[in-house]
Design an enzyme around this catalytic site. Structure first.
Site, PDB file in Angstrom:
ATOM      1  CB  THR A   1      -0.904  -0.006   1.255  1.00  0.00           C
ATOM      2  OG1 THR A   1      -1.741  -1.151   1.178  1.00  0.00           O
ATOM      3  CG2 THR A   1      -1.762   1.241   1.355  1.00  0.00           C
TER       4      THR A   1
ATOM      5  CD  GLN B   1     -27.817  -0.370  22.199  1.00  0.00           C
ATOM      6  OE1 GLN B   1     -26.838   0.234  21.778  1.00  0.00           O
ATOM      7  NE2 GLN B   1     -28.892   0.239  22.651  1.00  0.00           N
TER       8      GLN B   1
ATOM      9  CD  GLU C   1      -4.038  -8.782   5.233  1.00  0.00           C
ATOM     10  OE1 GLU C   1      -4.210  -9.764   4.507  1.00  0.00           O
ATOM     11  OE2 GLU C   1      -3.365  -8.814   6.271  1.00  0.00           O
TER      12      GLU C   1
ATOM     13  CB  THR D   1     -12.540  -1.765   1.500  1.00  0.00           C
ATOM     14  OG1 THR D   1     -12.698  -1.895   0.071  1.00  0.00           O
ATOM     15  CG2 THR D   1     -11.509  -0.684   1.797  1.00  0.00           C
ATOM     16  CB  SER D   2     -16.671  -4.524   3.068  1.00  0.00           C
ATOM     17  OG  SER D   2     -16.392  -4.977   4.371  1.00  0.00           O
ATOM     18  CD  GLU D   3     -16.975  -0.687   0.845  1.00  0.00           C
ATOM     19  OE1 GLU D   3     -15.833  -0.922   1.296  1.00  0.00           O
ATOM     20  OE2 GLU D   3     -17.930  -0.361   1.583  1.00  0.00           O
TER      21      GLU D   3
HETATM   22  N1  COS Z   1      -4.562 -14.781  -7.679  1.00  0.00           N
HETATM   23  C1  COS Z   1      -3.795 -14.864  -8.782  1.00  0.00           C
HETATM   24  N2  COS Z   1      -3.794 -13.901  -9.750  1.00  0.00           N
HETATM   25  C2  COS Z   1      -4.605 -12.832  -9.553  1.00  0.00           C
HETATM   26  C3  COS Z   1      -5.428 -12.700  -8.412  1.00  0.00           C
HETATM   27  C4  COS Z   1      -5.366 -13.736  -7.456  1.00  0.00           C
HETATM   28  N3  COS Z   1      -6.105 -13.677  -6.347  1.00  0.00           N
HETATM   29  N4  COS Z   1      -6.089 -11.536  -8.499  1.00  0.00           N
HETATM   30  C5  COS Z   1      -5.737 -10.960  -9.650  1.00  0.00           C
HETATM   31  N5  COS Z   1      -4.822 -11.743 -10.289  1.00  0.00           N
HETATM   32  C6  COS Z   1      -4.202 -11.508 -11.599  1.00  0.00           C
HETATM   33  C7  COS Z   1      -5.276 -11.448 -12.682  1.00  0.00           C
HETATM   34  O1  COS Z   1      -5.568 -12.736 -13.161  1.00  0.00           O
HETATM   35  C8  COS Z   1      -4.612 -10.590 -13.727  1.00  0.00           C
HETATM   36  O2  COS Z   1      -3.736 -11.378 -14.489  1.00  0.00           O
HETATM   37  P1  COS Z   1      -3.611 -11.189 -16.096  1.00  0.00           P
HETATM   38  O3  COS Z   1      -3.063  -9.801 -16.264  1.00  0.00           O
HETATM   39  O4  COS Z   1      -2.649 -12.254 -16.492  1.00  0.00           O
HETATM   40  O5  COS Z   1      -4.970 -11.352 -16.647  1.00  0.00           O
HETATM   41  C9  COS Z   1      -3.790  -9.612 -12.909  1.00  0.00           C
HETATM   42  O6  COS Z   1      -3.599 -10.220 -11.622  1.00  0.00           O
HETATM   43  C10 COS Z   1      -4.464  -8.270 -12.705  1.00  0.00           C
HETATM   44  O7  COS Z   1      -5.703  -8.526 -12.070  1.00  0.00           O
HETATM   45  P2  COS Z   1      -6.965  -7.574 -12.196  1.00  0.00           P
HETATM   46  O8  COS Z   1      -7.149  -7.206 -13.641  1.00  0.00           O
HETATM   47  O9  COS Z   1      -8.092  -8.179 -11.484  1.00  0.00           O
HETATM   48  O10 COS Z   1      -6.418  -6.280 -11.448  1.00  0.00           O
HETATM   49  P3  COS Z   1      -7.173  -4.985 -10.937  1.00  0.00           P
HETATM   50  O11 COS Z   1      -6.245  -3.870 -10.925  1.00  0.00           O
HETATM   51  O12 COS Z   1      -8.482  -4.845 -11.638  1.00  0.00           O
HETATM   52  O13 COS Z   1      -7.383  -5.266  -9.374  1.00  0.00           O
HETATM   53  C11 COS Z   1      -8.446  -5.779  -7.355  1.00  0.00           C
HETATM   54  C12 COS Z   1      -8.242  -6.079  -8.856  1.00  0.00           C
HETATM   55  C13 COS Z   1      -9.328  -4.579  -7.123  1.00  0.00           C
HETATM   56  C14 COS Z   1      -9.145  -7.030  -6.863  1.00  0.00           C
HETATM   57  C15 COS Z   1      -7.085  -5.587  -6.647  1.00  0.00           C
HETATM   58  O14 COS Z   1      -6.473  -4.393  -7.054  1.00  0.00           O
HETATM   59  C16 COS Z   1      -7.202  -5.587  -5.156  1.00  0.00           C
HETATM   60  O15 COS Z   1      -7.331  -6.636  -4.522  1.00  0.00           O
HETATM   61  N6  COS Z   1      -7.152  -4.380  -4.527  1.00  0.00           N
HETATM   62  C17 COS Z   1      -7.117  -4.266  -3.081  1.00  0.00           C
HETATM   63  C18 COS Z   1      -5.725  -4.378  -2.608  1.00  0.00           C
HETATM   64  C19 COS Z   1      -5.687  -4.553  -1.134  1.00  0.00           C
HETATM   65  O16 COS Z   1      -6.244  -5.478  -0.590  1.00  0.00           O
HETATM   66  N7  COS Z   1      -4.977  -3.639  -0.483  1.00  0.00           N
HETATM   67  C20 COS Z   1      -4.823  -3.655   0.919  1.00  0.00           C
HETATM   68  C21 COS Z   1      -3.528  -4.234   1.301  1.00  0.00           C
HETATM   69  S1  COS Z   1      -3.411  -4.116   3.022  1.00  0.00           S
HETATM   70  S2  COS Z   1      -1.955  -5.240   3.443  1.00  0.00           S
END
Ligand code: COS
Length: 381
Positions: free
Chosen positions: A126, A336, A363, A365-367
């Site tokens: 992050t 409560q 890790e 959000t819920s969204e």
């Molecule tokens: N396992 C293996 N591969 C994954 C995966 C997973 N769980 N999730 C995504 N991937 C892969 C996809 O298959 C894709 O691969 P290709 O490019 O070969 O097709 C690639 O990673 C990109 O995935 P995607 O297109 O889904 O990426 P996005 O940017 O759209 O992101 C979300 C998807 C929103 C789900 C992701 O950015 C996310 O989880 N964000 C939150 C991050 C988070 O939890 N932060 C808090 C950390 S606190 S320690």
């Protein structure tokens, strides 16, 4: 699916419960008030095998499965969410990333130090401007000869100041794709690597959350984890396990709040009888108990799939989403039931309430979990 756990998990439960009651419970409010990160407690947990629960014995770990890991995180979190969070982050983020993607030499070098609790780990994905949109990170790693030069900052990092080692994901290519980030192991003491601002938080106050800053920090290529360009995908896989951890943390907090509220409802008398006799309270107890069990079943399914080395993205997101929302709801209802007493620091539930909220954010959000669940579910049609 049954709630029965095996003998090893039950032994682990006794160990974690005993440690929590003797070495965590007496200090939780003191640590919470002062925002003290009790590093020594983690070194002690390491001696009991709790800092490398999933690490194979050959690398100095306990070599246990996710079913046992669930029990550890839950038992510690029932007593203190902060310690549960730090334990979860150490085991499932930094340590798991090295375990999943490290080369043999990297595993032999780092895992024994992490699993023994001698070293505390951090995991840097992050940044201040990229939380949910993690793939868009700005921190860069530029190749120069056989080294990489890291520049930028990571935010909201558990153990950002106190860790001895961090796994850091940085941009190694042009912005705009998901194949342009790479993971590195960075040891504390490396010139150009420092801890930054420590956050002053609503809850989880004994779990250190801080910035990590990289200013022309030079790392040898041998510290690269896996291939160049794989950082984001590796992180998503690490987070699949991490989200199970946060679900376990959530259920631990929910159970802690529930047990306190259930006992209190039998002791507290109003209108000449214990308040649990009133349907208004009984219905709350029924909802809380049912939702905790439902969350636990989702977690057990995710753990079982993980132990079978199956893809768990959807099930981990479901468990994390549901369990974290249940933790907030149960902690709210617990206050409560305690009434005015619950609003004070004399009773345990206000801390569960403050700690629980982090679980719906950290890790993913819920969204974000709902985005993942919808995508993975629709993939099947
Ligand atoms: N396992 C293996 N591969 C994954 C995966 C997973 N769980 N999730 C995504 N991937 C892969 C996809 O298959 C894709 O691969 P290709 O490019 O070969 O097709 C690639 O990673 C990109 O995935 P995607 O297109 O889904 O990426 P996005 O940017 O759209 O992101 C979300 C998807 C929103 C789900 C992701 O950015 C996310 O989880 N964000 C939150 C991050 C988070 O939890 N932060 C808090 C950390 S606190 S320690």
């Amino acid at each position: 699916m049954s709630f029965a756990t095996d003998e090893i998990a039950e032994q682990v439960r006794t160990l974690a419960r005993d440690f929590a009651s003797r070495h965590i419970k007496p200090y939780i409010m003191q640590w919470d008030e002062a925002q003290t990160f009790p590093a020594e407690t983690f070194h002690e947990m390491g001696k009991l095998g709790l800092m490398g629960v999933l690490v194979p014995e050959v690398y100095g770990g306990s070599g246990l499965n996710y079913a046992a890991y669930k029990v550890v995180i839950e038992e510690i979190s029932k007593v203190c969410g902060s310690i549960g969070l730090s334990l979860a982050a150490h085991n499932s983020l930094c340590t798991s990333h090295i375990l999943l993607f490290g080369k043999e030499e990297q595993k032999r070098k780092y895992l024994p130090l992490l699993a023994s609790g001698e070293w505390i780990g951090a995991w840097g994905l992050t940044e201040a401007s990229t939380g949910s949109d993690a793939g868009n990170m700005q921190c860069t790693a530029k190749k120069e000869g056989n080294t990489w030069i890291l520049n930028g900052a990571k935010s909201w990092i558990t153990h950002g100041k106190s860790s001895q080692v961090a796994v850091v994901i940085a941009r190694t290519g042009e912005p705009g794709t998901r194949n342009n980030t790479t993971a590195f192991v960075v040891e504390r003491g490396t010139p150009g690597f420092s801890g930054g601002k420590k956050e002053n938080k609503l809850g989880m106050r004994a779990s250190e959350t801080a910035e990590m800053i990289f200013d022309n920090c030079i790392i040898p290529d041998e510290n690269r984890l896996g291939n160049v360009g794989e950082g984001f995908k590796q992180s998503m896989q690490v987070l699949d396990g991490g989200r199970i951890s946060i679900a376990c943390l959530s259920v631990g907090i929910a159970k802690g709040a529930f047990e306190a509220a259930a006992k209190y409802s039998k002791e507290r008398r109003q209108f000449g009888q214990p308040i649990c006799n009133f349907q208004g309270i009984g219905f709350k107890i029924a909802d809380m108990a049912t939702e905790i069990d439902a969350a636990e079943l989702l977690i057990m399914r995710a753990c079982e799939l993980k132990d079978q080395h199956k893809k768990v993205t959807r099930e981990a997101a479901m468990a994390k989403y549901y369990a974290s929302e249940v933790a907030v709801k149960v902690a709210t209802e617990a206050i409560q039931i305690f009434g005015g007493n619950g609003y004070t620091k004399e009773f345990p539930v206000e801390k569960f309430y403050r700690d629980a909220k982090l679980c719906t954010i950290g890790e993913g959000t819920s969204e974000i979990q709902k985005i993942v669940i919808a995508r993975e579910t629709l993939n099947g049609f």
